[in-house]
Design a protein around this motif. Structure first.
Motif, PDB file in Angstrom:
ATOM      1  N   PRO A  64      -7.899  -3.463 -13.799  1.00 11.27           N
ATOM      2  CA  PRO A  64      -8.134  -2.826 -12.501  1.00 11.27           C
ATOM      3  C   PRO A  64      -8.767  -3.747 -11.451  1.00 11.27           C
ATOM      4  N   LEU A  65      -9.424  -4.824 -11.884  1.00  9.25           N
ATOM      5  CA  LEU A  65     -10.021  -5.749 -10.919  1.00  9.25           C
ATOM      6  C   LEU A  65      -8.965  -6.407 -10.029  1.00  9.25           C
ATOM      7  N   LEU A  66      -7.720  -6.436 -10.505  1.00  6.16           N
ATOM      8  CA  LEU A  66      -6.653  -7.098  -9.762  1.00  6.16           C
ATOM      9  C   LEU A  66      -6.011  -6.199  -8.710  1.00  6.16           C
ATOM     10  N   ARG A  67      -6.261  -4.918  -8.766  1.00  2.00           N
ATOM     11  CA  ARG A  67      -5.541  -3.990  -7.893  1.00  2.00           C
ATOM     12  C   ARG A  67      -5.724  -4.303  -6.409  1.00  2.00           C
ATOM     13  N   GLU A  68      -6.954  -4.370  -5.949  1.00  2.09           N
ATOM     14  CA  GLU A  68      -7.185  -4.552  -4.519  1.00  2.09           C
ATOM     15  C   GLU A  68      -6.689  -5.908  -4.013  1.00  2.09           C
ATOM     16  N   PRO A  69      -7.033  -7.038  -4.685  1.00  4.65           N
ATOM     17  CA  PRO A  69      -6.541  -8.310  -4.155  1.00  4.65           C
ATOM     18  C   PRO A  69      -5.022  -8.455  -4.232  1.00  4.65           C
ATOM     19  N   LEU A  70      -4.382  -7.894  -5.243  1.00  2.00           N
ATOM     20  CA  LEU A  70      -2.922  -7.965  -5.296  1.00  2.00           C
ATOM     21  C   LEU A  70      -2.285  -7.073  -4.235  1.00  2.00           C
ATOM     22  N   ALA A  71      -2.882  -5.928  -3.964  1.00  2.00           N
ATOM     23  CA  ALA A  71      -2.384  -5.060  -2.890  1.00  2.00           C
ATOM     24  C   ALA A  71      -2.454  -5.788  -1.545  1.00  2.00           C
ATOM     25  N   GLU A  72      -3.556  -6.488  -1.302  1.00  2.00           N
ATOM     26  CA  GLU A  72      -3.700  -7.237  -0.052  1.00  2.00           C
ATOM     27  C   GLU A  72      -2.685  -8.376   0.026  1.00  2.00           C
ATOM     28  N   LEU A  73      -2.476  -9.054  -1.090  1.00  2.00           N
ATOM     29  CA  LEU A  73      -1.500 -10.143  -1.118  1.00  2.00           C
ATOM     30  C   LEU A  73      -0.102  -9.619  -0.824  1.00  2.00           C
ATOM     31  N   ALA A  74       0.294  -8.532  -1.477  1.00  2.00           N
ATOM     32  CA  ALA A  74       1.631  -7.973  -1.260  1.00  2.00           C
ATOM     33  C   ALA A  74       1.820  -7.548   0.194  1.00  2.00           C
ATOM     34  N   ALA A  75       0.792  -6.961   0.773  1.00  2.00           N
ATOM     35  CA  ALA A  75       0.898  -6.497   2.157  1.00  2.00           C
ATOM     36  C   ALA A  75       1.086  -7.646   3.135  1.00  2.00           C
ATOM     37  N   ALA A  76       0.655  -8.847   2.751  1.00  2.00           N
ATOM     38  CA  ALA A  76       0.751 -10.008   3.633  1.00  2.00           C
ATOM     39  C   ALA A  76       1.999 -10.849   3.379  1.00  2.00           C
TER      40      ALA A  76
END
Length: 199
Positions: A64-76
Motif C-alpha cells: 500500500p505504500l506504493l499507491r499514492e506515488p504510483l498514482a501521481e506518476l501515472a497521472a503525470a
C-alpha cells in the motif's frame, strides 16, 4: 468463529497490460500452438502483461505504500503507443512475444517507476528491462516445444494500441500446485504528459 487470516506476504510487480483486442489478436495466432503443444504451461490471456519492475515477496503492509506515488506518476505520464511483435524464448523454457513501438518512452516510464520504488525504500530486482509478454513455460521434461512455437511466431505483427493504465499486481505464484493467477492491487490511468527529457 475464527476470521480468515490474511497472507503475511504478497508477491508483487508493476506492469502495463495490452487491451483485450490486442490480446485476442495474438491468441488467434497462437491457436495452432495451443492445439499442438497442450503440455506447455500456458499463461491465462487475461494475465498477459509487460513487467516494468518485479518486487518479489513483500510484507502485506508494504505494497500500500506504493499507491499514492504510483498514482501521481501515472497521472503525470501520457499513454504509450505499443504493439505485440514476433516471439522468442528465454533458455528454451519460457515463451514470449516481443514489444514494438515507443520503446524509449517505455524505458523512461520504467526508470520512473523504479525510482518511486526506491524512494519508498522497497527492495526489488534491478534487472534490465526486456519488454515482452510471457506466454507459456515448458515443463522440465518437455523443453523442446518452446523454440518451435517461438519460430512460428516470428512473423507475427500485431496492431498498434495505447497503454491505458499502470498496474500494481499481486500473484499467487509459489502458493500451491494450481495455476498462476494475478490480481490488481490497484491501477491508475495514464492521463498526463511526461516532463521534458533531462539534458
Amino acid at each position: 468463529m475464527n476470521e480468515p487470516t490474511q497472507p503475511a506476504t504478497v508477491r508483487v510487480f508493476i506492469a502495463l497490460a495490452p487491451p483485450d483486442d490486442a490480446k485476442d489478436e495474438l491468441a488467434r495466432a497462437l491457436r495452432p500452438a495451443y492445439e499442438a503443444y497442450p503440455r506447455l504451461r500456458w499463461n491465462r490471456i487475461e494475465d498477459w502483461h509487460i513487467t516494468l519492475a518485479f518486487l518479489g515477496e513483500l510484507p502485506a503492509t508494504t505494497a500500500p505504500l506504493l499507491r499514492e506515488p504510483l498514482a501521481e506518476l501515472a497521472a503525470a505520464r501520457r499513454p504509450l503507443g505499443l504493439a505485440l511483435r514476433g516471439g522468442g524464448h528465454f533458455d528454451e523454457r519460457v515463451l514470449w512475444s516481443g514489444i514494438k513501438g515507443e520503446l524509449d518512452a517505455l524505458h523512461a516510464l520504467t526508470t520512473d517507476v523504479r525510482a518511486v520504488i526506491a524512494q519508498c525504500r522497497i527492495p526489488f530486482e534491478e534487472r534490465p528491462l526486456r519488454p515482452h509478454l510471457t506466454l507459456a513455460r515448458a515443463r522440465r521434461d518437455d523443453p523442446s516445444s518452446v523454440p518451435k512455437v517461438a519460430a512460428d511466431l516470428a512473423g507475427f505483427s500485431g496492431r498498434p494500441w495505447r497503454t491505458e493504465r499502470l498496474h500494481l499486481v499481486a500473484s499467487n505464484i509459489g502458493r500451491g500446485p494450481g495455476p498462476i493467477h494475478y490480481r490488481d492491487i490497484a491501477s491508475w490511468p495514464l492521463t498526463g504528459e511526461a516532463p521534458a527529457a533531462r539534458p
